[in-house]
Motif scaffolding. Structure first.
Motif, PDB file in Angstrom:
ATOM      1  N   PRO A 145     -14.945   1.847  -0.436  1.00 57.79           N
ATOM      2  CA  PRO A 145     -15.500   2.843  -1.371  1.00 57.79           C
ATOM      3  C   PRO A 145     -14.465   3.834  -1.926  1.00 57.79           C
ATOM      4  O   PRO A 145     -14.662   4.355  -3.036  1.00 57.79           O
ATOM      5  CB  PRO A 145     -16.532   3.590  -0.517  1.00 57.79           C
ATOM      6  N   HIS A 146     -13.388   4.104  -1.191  1.00 58.00           N
ATOM      7  CA  HIS A 146     -12.360   5.033  -1.691  1.00 58.00           C
ATOM      8  C   HIS A 146     -11.501   4.351  -2.749  1.00 58.00           C
ATOM      9  O   HIS A 146     -11.314   4.861  -3.853  1.00 58.00           O
ATOM     10  CB  HIS A 146     -11.506   5.542  -0.526  1.00 58.00           C
ATOM     11  N   GLY A 147     -11.000   3.153  -2.400  1.00 59.00           N
ATOM     12  CA  GLY A 147     -10.230   2.380  -3.369  1.00 59.00           C
ATOM     13  C   GLY A 147     -11.059   2.071  -4.608  1.00 59.00           C
ATOM     14  O   GLY A 147     -10.527   1.987  -5.723  1.00 59.00           O
ATOM     15  N   GLY A 171     -14.442  13.168  12.012  1.00 59.02           N
ATOM     16  CA  GLY A 171     -14.417  11.708  12.098  1.00 59.02           C
ATOM     17  C   GLY A 171     -13.034  11.107  11.988  1.00 59.02           C
ATOM     18  O   GLY A 171     -12.422  10.748  12.997  1.00 59.02           O
ATOM     19  N   ASP A 172     -12.496  11.035  10.770  1.00 58.89           N
ATOM     20  CA  ASP A 172     -11.313  10.216  10.546  1.00 58.89           C
ATOM     21  C   ASP A 172      -9.989  10.799  11.042  1.00 58.89           C
ATOM     22  O   ASP A 172      -9.141  10.073  11.540  1.00 58.89           O
ATOM     23  CB  ASP A 172     -11.182   9.883   9.065  1.00 58.89           C
ATOM     24  N   THR A 173      -9.815  12.103  10.908  1.00 56.10           N
ATOM     25  CA  THR A 173      -8.540  12.677  11.340  1.00 56.10           C
ATOM     26  C   THR A 173      -8.326  12.484  12.836  1.00 56.10           C
ATOM     27  O   THR A 173      -7.221  12.187  13.277  1.00 56.10           O
ATOM     28  CB  THR A 173      -8.492  14.178  10.988  1.00 56.10           C
ATOM     29  N   ASN A 200     -16.536   9.053   1.945  1.00 54.70           N
ATOM     30  CA  ASN A 200     -16.681  10.337   2.640  1.00 54.70           C
ATOM     31  C   ASN A 200     -15.377  10.966   3.122  1.00 54.70           C
ATOM     32  O   ASN A 200     -15.335  12.153   3.404  1.00 54.70           O
ATOM     33  CB  ASN A 200     -17.710  10.231   3.769  1.00 54.70           C
ATOM     34  N   ALA A 201     -14.305  10.169   3.189  1.00 50.67           N
ATOM     35  CA  ALA A 201     -13.019  10.779   3.569  1.00 50.67           C
ATOM     36  C   ALA A 201     -12.455  11.620   2.419  1.00 50.67           C
ATOM     37  O   ALA A 201     -11.455  12.304   2.579  1.00 50.67           O
ATOM     38  CB  ALA A 201     -12.018   9.712   3.989  1.00 50.67           C
ATOM     39  N   MET A 202     -13.111  11.557   1.263  1.00 49.54           N
ATOM     40  CA  MET A 202     -12.695  12.361   0.112  1.00 49.54           C
ATOM     41  C   MET A 202     -13.704  13.474  -0.186  1.00 49.54           C
ATOM     42  O   MET A 202     -13.647  14.079  -1.253  1.00 49.54           O
ATOM     43  CB  MET A 202     -12.532  11.479  -1.134  1.00 49.54           C
ATOM     44  N   ASP A 203     -14.605  13.733   0.751  1.00 48.68           N
ATOM     45  CA  ASP A 203     -15.607  14.779   0.529  1.00 48.68           C
ATOM     46  C   ASP A 203     -14.998  16.150   0.807  1.00 48.68           C
ATOM     47  O   ASP A 203     -15.222  16.763   1.849  1.00 48.68           O
ATOM     48  CB  ASP A 203     -16.845  14.544   1.406  1.00 48.68           C
ATOM     49  N   PHE A 247      -4.930   5.012   5.628  1.00 51.25           N
ATOM     50  CA  PHE A 247      -3.565   5.409   5.248  1.00 51.25           C
ATOM     51  C   PHE A 247      -3.030   6.573   6.059  1.00 51.25           C
ATOM     52  O   PHE A 247      -1.820   6.783   6.126  1.00 51.25           O
ATOM     53  CB  PHE A 247      -3.506   5.726   3.743  1.00 51.25           C
ATOM     54  N   LYS A 248      -3.913   7.346   6.710  1.00 54.16           N
ATOM     55  CA  LYS A 248      -3.435   8.499   7.465  1.00 54.16           C
ATOM     56  C   LYS A 248      -2.512   8.107   8.611  1.00 54.16           C
ATOM     57  O   LYS A 248      -1.759   8.935   9.110  1.00 54.16           O
ATOM     58  CB  LYS A 248      -4.610   9.330   7.953  1.00 54.16           C
ATOM     59  N   ASP A 249      -2.536   6.841   9.018  1.00 51.75           N
ATOM     60  CA  ASP A 249      -1.598   6.376  10.046  1.00 51.75           C
ATOM     61  C   ASP A 249      -0.145   6.616   9.625  1.00 51.75           C
ATOM     62  O   ASP A 249       0.697   6.920  10.460  1.00 51.75           O
ATOM     63  CB  ASP A 249      -1.784   4.876  10.310  1.00 51.75           C
ATOM     64  N   VAL A 274      -4.692   7.123  -7.420  1.00 49.89           N
ATOM     65  CA  VAL A 274      -4.765   7.653  -6.057  1.00 49.89           C
ATOM     66  C   VAL A 274      -6.150   8.243  -5.747  1.00 49.89           C
ATOM     67  O   VAL A 274      -6.507   9.315  -6.264  1.00 49.89           O
ATOM     68  CB  VAL A 274      -3.702   8.755  -5.850  1.00 49.89           C
ATOM     69  N   PRO A 275      -6.948   7.559  -4.900  1.00 48.46           N
ATOM     70  CA  PRO A 275      -8.230   8.128  -4.463  1.00 48.46           C
ATOM     71  C   PRO A 275      -7.950   9.370  -3.621  1.00 48.46           C
ATOM     72  O   PRO A 275      -7.250   9.289  -2.619  1.00 48.46           O
ATOM     73  CB  PRO A 275      -8.839   7.014  -3.588  1.00 48.46           C
ATOM     74  N   SER A 276      -8.479  10.515  -4.024  1.00 48.22           N
ATOM     75  CA  SER A 276      -8.006  11.778  -3.451  1.00 48.22           C
ATOM     76  C   SER A 276      -9.118  12.666  -2.914  1.00 48.22           C
ATOM     77  O   SER A 276     -10.225  12.709  -3.456  1.00 48.22           O
ATOM     78  CB  SER A 276      -7.224  12.556  -4.521  1.00 48.22           C
ATOM     79  N   GLY A 277      -8.772  13.394  -1.838  1.00 44.46           N
ATOM     80  CA  GLY A 277      -9.687  14.373  -1.254  1.00 44.46           C
ATOM     81  C   GLY A 277      -8.974  15.710  -1.160  1.00 44.46           C
ATOM     82  O   GLY A 277      -9.195  16.618  -1.945  1.00 44.46           O
ATOM     83  N   ASN A 278      -8.074  15.815  -0.158  1.00 44.28           N
ATOM     84  CA  ASN A 278      -7.247  17.016  -0.039  1.00 44.28           C
ATOM     85  C   ASN A 278      -5.997  16.958  -0.907  1.00 44.28           C
ATOM     86  O   ASN A 278      -5.187  17.878  -0.906  1.00 44.28           O
ATOM     87  CB  ASN A 278      -6.840  17.227   1.422  1.00 44.28           C
ATOM     88  N   PHE A 279      -5.775  15.842  -1.577  1.00 41.03           N
ATOM     89  CA  PHE A 279      -4.639  15.650  -2.484  1.00 41.03           C
ATOM     90  C   PHE A 279      -3.279  15.630  -1.787  1.00 41.03           C
ATOM     91  O   PHE A 279      -2.249  15.830  -2.411  1.00 41.03           O
ATOM     92  CB  PHE A 279      -4.664  16.664  -3.644  1.00 41.03           C
ATOM     93  N   GLY A 280      -3.295  15.321  -0.471  1.00 41.54           N
ATOM     94  CA  GLY A 280      -2.026  15.141   0.230  1.00 41.54           C
ATOM     95  C   GLY A 280      -1.346  13.861  -0.229  1.00 41.54           C
ATOM     96  O   GLY A 280      -0.137  13.823  -0.476  1.00 41.54           O
ATOM     97  N   ASN A 281      -2.138  12.795  -0.343  1.00 43.57           N
ATOM     98  CA  ASN A 281      -1.587  11.508  -0.748  1.00 43.57           C
ATOM     99  C   ASN A 281      -0.948  11.624  -2.127  1.00 43.57           C
ATOM    100  O   ASN A 281       0.186  11.185  -2.352  1.00 43.57           O
ATOM    101  CB  ASN A 281      -2.720  10.478  -0.737  1.00 43.57           C
TER     102      ASN A 281
HETATM  103  C1  LIG Z   1      -8.046  11.125   3.921  1.00 47.14           C
HETATM  104  C2  LIG Z   1      -8.479   9.998   3.055  1.00 47.14           C
HETATM  105  C3  LIG Z   1      -8.415  10.069   1.636  1.00 47.14           C
HETATM  106  C4  LIG Z   1      -7.993  11.319   0.908  1.00 47.14           C
HETATM  107  O1  LIG Z   1      -6.622  11.575   1.063  1.00 47.14           O
HETATM  108  P1  LIG Z   1      -6.043  13.013   0.649  1.00 47.14           P
HETATM  109  O2  LIG Z   1      -4.606  12.963   1.047  1.00 47.14           O
HETATM  110  O3  LIG Z   1      -6.828  14.004   1.477  1.00 47.14           O
HETATM  111  O4  LIG Z   1      -6.246  13.173  -0.792  1.00 47.14           O
HETATM  112  C5  LIG Z   1      -8.762   8.964   0.895  1.00 47.14           C
HETATM  113  N1  LIG Z   1      -9.205   7.835   1.491  1.00 47.14           N
HETATM  114  C6  LIG Z   1      -9.287   7.727   2.833  1.00 47.14           C
HETATM  115  C7  LIG Z   1      -9.803   6.465   3.411  1.00 47.14           C
HETATM  116  C8  LIG Z   1      -8.923   8.781   3.664  1.00 47.14           C
HETATM  117  O5  LIG Z   1      -9.024   8.664   5.003  1.00 47.14           O
END
Ligand SMILES: *Cc1c(COP(=O)(O)O)cnc(C)c1O
Length: 470
Positions: A362-364, A138-140, A309-312, A107-109, A255-262
């Motif tokens: 795994p995030h979804g 990795g992902d960014t 791991n993108a939510m670590d 989704f970062k695209d 919303v699967p969240s890490g930094n909570f931007g989404n």
């Molecule tokens: C970055 C990322 C997230 C987390 O998104 P945030 O905006 O940081 O909460 C969730 N899933 C995937 C696959 C990501 O790359």
């Protein structure tokens, strides 16, 4: 639009400053618009619903007003989004919003491609390129590299720790040509980050090169992510009756969240009039936000590794924006919050596959399990006074304002699928017994030549390389 700062509301600045500087270095705060204007109801209630790009244009317009003319904004959106975000029904009351149809399959695209074009626009009258330095675990790196590739006036150098990212991630960021290149650093992610930070504070270097960053706190990454919340909530509202005969359902975004931007982008869409009733903040074992919602105490902590791991993330950067927008009580009423450990992630991928035939990543999967638990008794238990133990996987004890809608079966869920399952093939295989089909664009990148440039973990060598090669 005026932009202010999460730490100092007297700050007033424009989009260009907010985008080009990323964060307010004086206060350490994050930029945020002073208001989130509602779209006209004639637009939101149009039938058939507006296209993704029409929504993107209408939603972006107020935030760029006075700085980017309509015609240029149209061009930015056309160029950023040759793909959309399909809404896939997986059962009568559950929809998966597929956010992986962009070039890097995550989704970062959506955010990175908009940011690149807006930065390029703001750089258009400069005679020298703007050099973006990114350290990535990795992902960014792949999202930024791909989003900025061939965008005029911008030049990108990605630093990653050699041998510490997955082979697919490495291919996704080291095979560009032209204005994007990758340095494989003999060190850790923290070493990469330190090299970049040192460069930003090196006045001698900055006198010679115009430097900028592209990290996830940039407001120009958050605003465009609100587009797909509006798009999917309108799509689900339009089709729901045909799927489930629920009149006027409450729409809950999971919303699967890490930094909570989404998730912050979802809040922006709701403020702007998207028909979203509530949210589920779903995380893995990095439960800083669920703990905050449960206890009222915010404690950032080191991150732990998980399958998602993108939510670590142990210190989620957008906590600060959420807190600037809402009180804790408002958050508790708007959000359900949920966390899941690694065993739960594997079970959830398997359960989703067996129940619906849908292969989720795994995030979804964290979102799928949260939504399943919520509608299969989770909300009812909270309503009946069960005090959930927030230190165990599951829902936190707060009762959201929309709990009755779920209990009365008047709610539908949109689960945000943030990455393509093929990016996490081994984990998915472990859960379902079969590996996901690899999309063409991932398969192709695996065959490209790796062009990463070796780099010692040494600032003087890094600086000399930048001066000689950029
Ligand atoms: C970055 C990322 C997230 C987390 O998104 P945030 O905006 O940081 O909460 C969730 N899933 C995937 C696959 C990501 O790359």
């Amino acid at each position: 639009m005026i932009y202010t700062d999460t730490r100092d509301k007297s700050v007033k600045t424009d989009l260009k400053t907010a985008v080009m500087s990323g964060m307010n270095e004086k206060t350490g705060g994050l930029y945020i618009p002073v208001e989130f204007p509602k779209l006209p109801s004639s637009f939101i209630n149009k039938t058939p619903e507006p296209s993704f790009r029409d929504i993107a244009f209408e939603m972006a317009k107020p935030y760029v007003a006075g700085e980017i003319p309509d015609k240029d904004l149209q061009a930015i959106i056309q160029d950023a989004y040759p793909f959309t975000a399909p809404v896939v029904p997986v059962d009568k009351v559950s929809y998966v919003l597929e956010l992986f149809h962009g070039p890097t399959c995550a989704f970062k695209d959506f955010g990175a491609r908009f940011m690149a074009r807006v930065m390029s626009y703001f750089n258009r009258n400069e005679s020298t390129p703007l050099h973006i330095l990114v350290a990535t675990s990795g992902d960014t790196g792949s999202a930024v590299g791909s989003a900025f590739h061939n965008v005029p006036g911008l030049d990108v150098t990605i630093l990653y720790p050699e041998g510490k990212i997955s082979p697919l991630q490495e291919k996704q960021l080291s095979t560009f040509d032209g204005n994007v290149r990758a340095l494989k650093v003999k060190g850790t992610f923290d070493d990469c980050q330190k090299l970049v930070k040192t460069a930003f504070t090196d006045n001698e270097l900055r006198a010679k090169l115009r430097l900028s960053s592209a990290n996830s706190i940039n407001i120009s990454r958050l605003l465009p992510q609100s587009f797909y919340y509006m798009y999917s909530s309108l799509a689900v509202r339009a089709r729901s009756w045909g799927d489930n005969k629920i009149e006027n359902p409450a729409i809950i975004c999971v919303v699967p969240s890490g930094n909570f931007g989404n998730l912050t982008s979802g809040l922006i869409a709701r403020e702007m009039g998207a028909p979203i009733t509530g949210f589920v903040a779903a995380t893995n074992s990095n439960r800083t936000i669920p703990d905050w919602i449960a206890t009222g105490d915010y404690n950032a902590r080191p991150s732990v590794e998980t399958y998602a791991n993108a939510m670590d993330v142990g210190a989620p950067s957008n906590y600060e924006r959420i807190q600037a927008m809402y009180s804790l009580e408002q958050v508790r009423s708007l959000f359900a919050s949920y966390w899941l450990d690694n065993d739960g992630i594997i079970d959830s991928i398997k359960n989703c596959y067996e129940k619906t035939g849908y292969t989720i990543d795994p995030h979804g999967a964290v979102g799928w399990k949260a939504w399943s638990d919520i509608r299969k008794g989770g909300m009812e238990a909270l309503k009946n006074g069960t005090k959930n133990d927030f230190t165990k996987p599951g829902l936190t004890p707060n009762l959201p304002s929309w709990a009755d809608k779920v209990i009365n079966k008047e709610a539908v869920g949109i689960i945000l699928e943030t990455a393509h399952p093929a990016k996490f093939g081994a984990t998915v295989q472990k859960a379902t017994g079969s590996s996901p089909i690899i999309p063409d664009r991932l398969e192709k990148v695996m065959k490209l030549e790796d062009k990463a440039i070796p780099m010692e973990n040494n600032y003087e060598q890094f600086k000399a390389w930048l001066l000689a090669n950029l």
